[in-house]
Design a protein around this motif. Structure first.
Motif, PDB file in Angstrom:
ATOM      1  N   ASN A  83       0.829  -1.203   0.000  1.00 24.34           N
ATOM      2  CA  ASN A  83       0.000   0.000   0.000  1.00 24.34           C
ATOM      3  C   ASN A  83       0.867   1.258   0.000  1.00 24.34           C
ATOM      4  O   ASN A  83       0.544   2.246  -0.661  1.00 24.34           O
ATOM      5  CB  ASN A  83      -0.932   0.005   1.212  1.00 24.34           C
ATOM      6  CG  ASN A  83      -1.915  -1.143   1.172  1.00 24.34           C
ATOM      7  OD1 ASN A  83      -2.289  -1.626   0.114  1.00 24.34           O
ATOM      8  ND2 ASN A  83      -2.327  -1.595   2.333  1.00 24.34           N
ATOM      9  N   ILE A  84       1.960   1.201   0.745  1.00 19.30           N
ATOM     10  CA  ILE A  84       2.889   2.338   0.767  1.00 19.30           C
ATOM     11  C   ILE A  84       3.522   2.533  -0.604  1.00 19.30           C
ATOM     12  O   ILE A  84       3.594   3.650  -1.125  1.00 19.30           O
ATOM     13  CB  ILE A  84       3.958   2.140   1.860  1.00 19.30           C
ATOM     14  CG1 ILE A  84       3.301   2.221   3.241  1.00 19.30           C
ATOM     15  CG2 ILE A  84       5.072   3.180   1.725  1.00 19.30           C
ATOM     16  CD1 ILE A  84       4.209   1.802   4.379  1.00 19.30           C
ATOM     17  N   HIS A 103      -5.062   7.510  -1.399  1.00 24.84           N
ATOM     18  CA  HIS A 103      -3.974   6.885  -0.650  1.00 24.84           C
ATOM     19  C   HIS A 103      -3.900   7.298   0.814  1.00 24.84           C
ATOM     20  O   HIS A 103      -3.637   6.457   1.670  1.00 24.84           O
ATOM     21  CB  HIS A 103      -2.632   7.157  -1.343  1.00 24.84           C
ATOM     22  CG  HIS A 103      -2.501   6.451  -2.645  1.00 24.84           C
ATOM     23  ND1 HIS A 103      -2.472   5.083  -2.752  1.00 24.84           N
ATOM     24  CD2 HIS A 103      -2.410   6.933  -3.906  1.00 24.84           C
ATOM     25  CE1 HIS A 103      -2.363   4.742  -4.016  1.00 24.84           C
ATOM     26  NE2 HIS A 103      -2.322   5.837  -4.746  1.00 24.84           N
ATOM     27  N   LEU A 107      -4.122   4.483   3.679  1.00 22.78           N
ATOM     28  CA  LEU A 107      -3.005   4.203   4.582  1.00 22.78           C
ATOM     29  C   LEU A 107      -3.404   4.417   6.037  1.00 22.78           C
ATOM     30  O   LEU A 107      -3.015   3.636   6.910  1.00 22.78           O
ATOM     31  CB  LEU A 107      -1.793   5.052   4.213  1.00 22.78           C
ATOM     32  CG  LEU A 107      -1.147   4.727   2.873  1.00 22.78           C
ATOM     33  CD1 LEU A 107      -0.090   5.767   2.524  1.00 22.78           C
ATOM     34  CD2 LEU A 107      -0.550   3.329   2.859  1.00 22.78           C
TER      35      LEU A 107
END
Length: 136
Positions: A83-84, A103, A107
């Motif tokens: 995800n990062i 995002h 996150l």
């Protein structure tokens, strides 16, 4: 709280099952966001899809529920680097580059997903009960 936990468990199980199917049917987008240090990314994505499906089913089976909660929480922790990478590298998935509007909340929501798996699996009661073992 038992009814709320049952609803949370069902929602989480359906979500993990659906995403697991997507991992198996369309692994390309997930492979694209997999960090370079992960060996055999396509195979890892297919394996994680199977894990999501197995975890979602196990979450609904009382004698497997605790382990499913633990394992789905660990799974959510382990996919955090992907995800990062997706956010930092601005990787297009399906031809679409998602911006900070996607995002940042995604996150920030990851710890909630980890907590949700632990709570739905009756691993923890926090923040609802402070003492004694978790109640299903």
């Amino acid at each position: 709280m038992t009814q709320a936990r049952a609803i949370a468990r069902l929602v989480l199980a359906v979500a993990y099952f659906a995403v697991g199917i997507v991992h198996l049917k369309s692994p390309g987008g997930f492979v694209a966001i997999t960090p370079d240090w992960v060996p055999y990314p396509r195979e890892v994505i297919l394996a994680t899809g199977m894990c999501e499906i197995a975890g979602s089913v196990a979450l609904l089976v009382p004698r497997l529920r605790w382990w499913a909660g633990v394992m789905l929480a660990l799974y959510a922790l382990c996919v955090f680097p992907a995800n990062i990478k997706h956010a930092v590298d601005g990787i297009a998935v399906g031809g679409v580059v998602l911006g900070p509007w996607y995002h940042v909340p995604r996150l920030l929501f990851q710890p909630v997903i980890i907590w949700w798996a632990l709570w739905a699996g009756a691993v923890i009661d926090w923040p609802f009960r402070r003492a004694g073992p978790a109640q299903p």
